[in-house]
Design an enzyme around this catalytic site. Structure first.
Site, PDB file in Angstrom:
ATOM      1  N   CYS A   1       0.811  -1.221   0.000  1.00 42.11           N
ATOM      2  CA  CYS A   1       0.000   0.000   0.000  1.00 42.11           C
ATOM      3  C   CYS A   1       0.840   1.266   0.000  1.00 42.11           C
ATOM      4  O   CYS A   1       0.325   2.343   0.243  1.00 42.11           O
ATOM      5  CB  CYS A   1      -0.905   0.008   1.227  1.00 42.11           C
ATOM      6  SG  CYS A   1      -0.005  -0.144   2.792  1.00 42.11           S
ATOM      7  N   GLN A   2       2.128   1.169  -0.252  1.00 38.70           N
ATOM      8  CA  GLN A   2       2.970   2.362  -0.159  1.00 38.70           C
ATOM      9  C   GLN A   2       2.509   3.494  -1.070  1.00 38.70           C
ATOM     10  O   GLN A   2       2.700   4.658  -0.773  1.00 38.70           O
ATOM     11  CB  GLN A   2       4.428   2.013  -0.463  1.00 38.70           C
ATOM     12  CG  GLN A   2       5.130   1.301   0.679  1.00 38.70           C
ATOM     13  CD  GLN A   2       5.003  -0.200   0.569  1.00 38.70           C
ATOM     14  OE1 GLN A   2       4.054  -0.716  -0.010  1.00 38.70           O
ATOM     15  NE2 GLN A   2       5.942  -0.931   1.138  1.00 38.70           N
TER      16      GLN A   2
END
Length: 413
Positions: A82-83
């Site tokens: 999810c960066q």
């Protein structure tokens, strides 16, 4: 036994939560970090689950070159990276599902699409920003995910869960997504209901595990809509997914691309764990975790409120301001969200600092960070302290997965 595969496994949070109920068996797992030669998280995983059928090869390469190595399974789980839309990044840098990490969603999609016997159930986790990503087309990424799952024959529900709202020791808000094949027992049950609202407010798997009260009248027409168009058309849609419109709320369900969504509040009256309740004894804390008197002013400055004149690289002068962060952290409530930068001695606005009974200030230890995510003590032992903190900043709260797993297993019985 519910056969499970764990993708983007990190150090095994999903596995820990599910296998605590003795109803699930992880038959294959994959963890690969493309930006490092040493697979630190994967090494921890293999050390904690010796003999596991575990892969540390790029999942895209596995799918392309060795797809048959992925065994048939009933449940697919993963905290897909999810960066690209993490709360640790500024919103305008959030490139969403088109970013380097976001494209890994399509690895999940490829497994579901190409398996002769695709899993009947999914359990996924991500930062809640996913529901409004990217900044230029609010909710587009989630719409693509929902549409692609619907096209593959899944019914989907989701809700934003703050672990602390249900008695867990950390304020960690994440969106959890569960999907059910339409021809599965649960899928059939959902599709028979007169209203999808009944599932997410009364009868659903997630509602049983994490009860919530919907905030508005279920019949409000703006709470229902259909995701239209193929995936390319959704990607290019700048009308329904504008920079101001946020179509997906904190709780919802999708059946045949028809969405019902609303805001909701947690319902919980049980005991609540606090940051103070998970701390180690002061005498057991290594000296390097204590903050020296010489560094206190720097910590206080970074934690404090400020309004300062600054000059941009273009020469433009502006005022930068931010509010204070509690310093030291309150011990009588759940902790703030753990971030990946908790490790190291350097002063930081975001690292946790607690006051000991003797009045000294210190950072949290790796074991305490593990406890805040409800991992076993020393689960990440063997890595450096900085890496152990990084793992926990990326991890999920194991207790959330444990409760979702128990609810799902009870239905499948």
């Amino acid at each position: 036994m519910i056969k499970t595969i764990e993708l983007f496994a990190g150090v095994g949070g999903f596995r820990l939560g599910l296998e605590r109920s003795n109803e699930f068996k992880v038959v294959w797992s994959n963890q690969y970090e493309p930006l490092t030669k040493i697979q630190h998280a994967s090494d921890v995983y293999k050390a904690r689950f010796p003999g596991a059928n575990h892969s540390d090869i790029d999942i895209a390469k596995v799918i392309d070159e060795d797809f048959e190595s992925i065994p048939d399974h009933d449940l697919l789980v993963g905290g897909f990276p999810c960066q690209d839309y993490s709360v640790a990044r500024t919103l305008k840098k959030s490139s969403g599902i088109q970013g380097k990490k976001g494209v890994l969603w399509w690895s999940i999609h490829a497994i579901l699409k190409n398996k002769t016997n695709p899993p009947k159930y999914l359990m996924l986790e991500n930062v809640d920003r996913l529901l409004k990503s990217p900044v230029s087309q609010r909710g587009r990424d989630f719409a693509i995910m929902l549409a692609s799952l619907s096209d593959l024959g899944y019914v989907v529900e989701w809700r934003v869960i703050n672990a602390a709202d249900y008695g867990m020791p950390q304020r960690r808000k994440r969106v959890y997504i569960m999907a059910y094949k339409s021809d599965s027992d649960i899928g059939k049950e959902i599709k028979k209901l007169k209203s999808p609202v009944d599932w997410i407010t009364n009868k659903g798997v997630m509602q049983e595990a994490f009860p919530m009260q919907v905030n508005s009248t279920p019949s409000k027409p703006d709470k229902y809509f259909v995701i239209e168009g193929d995936l390319d058309e959704i990607t290019n849609n700048t009308v329904d997914y504008t920079s101001k419109v946020r179509p997906f709320d904190t709780i919802g369900v999708m059946i045949d691309r028809k969405v019902y969504t609303d805001s909701a509040a947690a319902e919980y009256k049980g005991k609540k764990k606090t940051l103070g309740s998970i701390l180690e004894d002061e005498k057991d804390i290594p000296v390097e975790f204590f903050i020296s008197k010489a560094d206190l002013d720097k910590w206080a400055y970074l934690k404090g409120a400020k309004k300062e004149e600054r000059t941009a690289s273009s020469g433009h002068v502006y005022y930068y301001s931010e509010g204070p962060v509690t310093f030291p952290d309150a011990l009588d409530r759940a902790s703030r969200t753990i971030v990946t930068g908790e490790g190291g001695k350097g002063a930081s606005r975001f690292k946790h600092v607690v006051e000991t009974p003797s009045g000294r200030l210190r950072r949290l230890t790796p074991v305490e960070l593990e406890r805040l995510n409800m991992f076993p003590d020393n689960h990440t032992e063997g890595a450096t302290d900085a890496k152990r903190a990084f793992f926990m900043g990326n991890a999920l709260v194991v207790g959330v997965v444990e409760r979702l797993g128990k609810s799902l297993a009870s239905r499948l019985k």
